[in-house]
Enzyme design. Sequence first.
Site, PDB file in Angstrom:
ATOM      1  N   GLU B  60     -15.527  -1.464  -4.563  1.00  0.00           N
ATOM      2  CA  GLU B  60     -15.084  -0.950  -5.865  1.00  0.00           C
ATOM      3  C   GLU B  60     -15.696  -1.721  -7.034  1.00  0.00           C
ATOM      4  OE1 GLU B  60     -13.019  -1.224  -3.297  1.00  0.00           O
ATOM      5  OE2 GLU B  60     -12.114   0.751  -3.014  1.00  0.00           O
ATOM      6  N   HIS B 129      -0.504   0.066  -1.682  1.00  0.00           N
ATOM      7  CA  HIS B 129      -1.103   1.375  -1.972  1.00  0.00           C
ATOM      8  C   HIS B 129      -0.285   2.222  -2.949  1.00  0.00           C
ATOM      9  CE1 HIS B 129      -3.713   0.366   1.303  1.00  0.00           C
ATOM     10  NE2 HIS B 129      -4.263   1.547   1.371  1.00  0.00           N
TER      11      HIS B 129
END
Lengths: 371, 324
Positions: B60, B129
């Site tokens: 990322e 998450h």
Amino acid sequence: MTKTTAPKKSARPKPTKANLAKEAKTPANAKLTAEELIGFYREMVRIRRFEERSLRAYQQGKIAGFLHLYIGQESIAVGCVSLMEENDHVITAYRDHGHALAVGMSMDECMAELFGKATGCSKGKGGSMHYFDPSKNYWGGHGIVAGQTPLGAGLAYGLKYQEKKGCALCFLGDGAVNQGAFHESLNIASLWDLPVVYIIENNGYSMGTSQERSSVHPEAGIAVRADGYNMNWAKINGESLFDIREGVKKAMDLARDESKPSLLEIHTYRYQGHSIADANHKKYRSKEEIDDYRKNHDPIILYRDYLLESKLLDDDGIKEIDLAAKEEAEKSAAFAEQSEFPIEEDILKDVYWEEDNPDQKQSEGRIFFND
Amino acid sequence: MPEISYRQALKNAMIEELNRDENVVIIGEEVAEYNGAYKVTEGLLKQFGPKRIVDAPISEAGFIGMGIGASMLGIRPVMELMFWSFAYVAWDQIINNAASVRYMSGGKINVPIVIRGPANGGTGVGATHSHTPENFIANTPGLKVVCPSNPYDAKGLMKSAIRDNDPVYVMESTIMYNDVGEVPDEDYTVPLGKAKVTREGTDLSLIAHGPSVLVCLEAAEILKTEHDIDAEVVDLRSIRPLDEETIVNSVKKTSRAVLVEENKPFCGVDAQIAYLIQNQAFDYLDAPVQRISAIDAPAIYSPPLEKIQLPKANVVVKKVLEIC
């Protein structure tokens, strides 16, 4: 036995002694004109005099924060930038003054930025670590170690996407090679064949920590890590401007012609501390080491001697260039001193494009929350 | 008007903008050959090819930073985060670089990037998450952040985001991807910074963003049928810029406000909204402003308890009854 700490101290491996007369005959250098050759000297001297003047200004309390000086490393910025063409771009970390001057930014705007003045290259909003001038393909000036390395890949991605034949030169220090963002960038650059040349300016110390104490396998250097990414790499002797040009040109050609990235490691040295706030810089390395580099490996002195031996310049010519650079630096300090600080209203400008272009604004609602 | 899903609405926005501007490129993990982890980009590779729809490795910081660098040269990357929870490994790029480059360059450089992906809890994926970082983003000058709660807004806000010359971060919701609503086929945008009164009411204002809007609509229905309380529901849609006028006007009309969000309470988006209301509508208030946020702990896994941890209509109703 468990190894818990890295070895404490060791002498830095010495660079190979440069032979400029020989290296001047390499393909990237053989056709340089006298004017170009003298121009490189002028550019290196300009950077050094600018840095020396900014150091004085810092000591006089004119400059806030950190000041990471480029003194000792001038051959790298000048050598690399001298190879740039229309679609080549530069991005670097926080030791960014040399690259800025090399791409043609003026001493005035650079010094004024250090003084925090509205006439600075970033209107006094960036400071020493954050110089920018996209009109000269110069994209900063970035303060976080390795934070610029994905951006460098992005410049190369943009060039490739727009089908322009060029490359991105992304400079970093040797301390940046242990950051994750750097490794992610290398993988992406190699995976996608991005035309980026990563150039490690290896001055031996990531702030106060020697390479031996921060990176595994220091004896092999750090560019060899590119092997893990199936990427071209090379080690270059930074005390020779000609070696830099020769080595970097090969990597730039690979990027421009075949869209392949490279990782270059240029051996260099900084005479000052990591920043001027680095009070320990004579503790984590020896005075002898600093003196040896100054006396025997200084890229400007070696290049000056080459120009003298080649009769491209005489002593008067050398002095003239030096004097002109000192005067230019002195004038830039006066310009910075006389310039105005930004005004309070400027704090809220340049945050959002839309707020600065109200006639084209599409959004509604409130964007700043000051009361 | 055709009814399509929130997922399809996002995709239609991207298709229209890919067709409109050749500099728009979609980059992210699994967006191309896999057709999107949540199928938001399904079929785009086939339609636009590998130059425009690009699979990124799981890096990322690397690929989002790369997108920021490309945007400085005029590319308009739309970067997918599989979850906004994964933003934290790219935080330096998302917060430091994207938000600061324009400022630090004295306005010489723009960063027209979009980062999008789901940011919600409630799906049994645990603490790592289930983050909702819109408050962090809104706390960072230089960034814009929107949270569409329905298909119409999803398309309209996404198109505005892609056309915007500043970084815009779009927070979606995996729970809402299948929600269906009326979405025009034609080109339209929803401007950033424009809230919407989703349900008119007179007795109090329920103010929310993202999936919490749906919670408020459900609560408003219960309040009407079971308690004869007429709640107004305000959907913020955009967090920064923020439509203060719609919020303040609603509270001036109803004199009561309950703020609902999935964010955690401390420094959540609603902390700012509560400040705004007391500052601009103090004299109109008949009761203290109330807040309902996620219960202040990392997102719990255990499914029945996760339901309790997040705002629910019955909790909103209970809170409303305390002040009405």
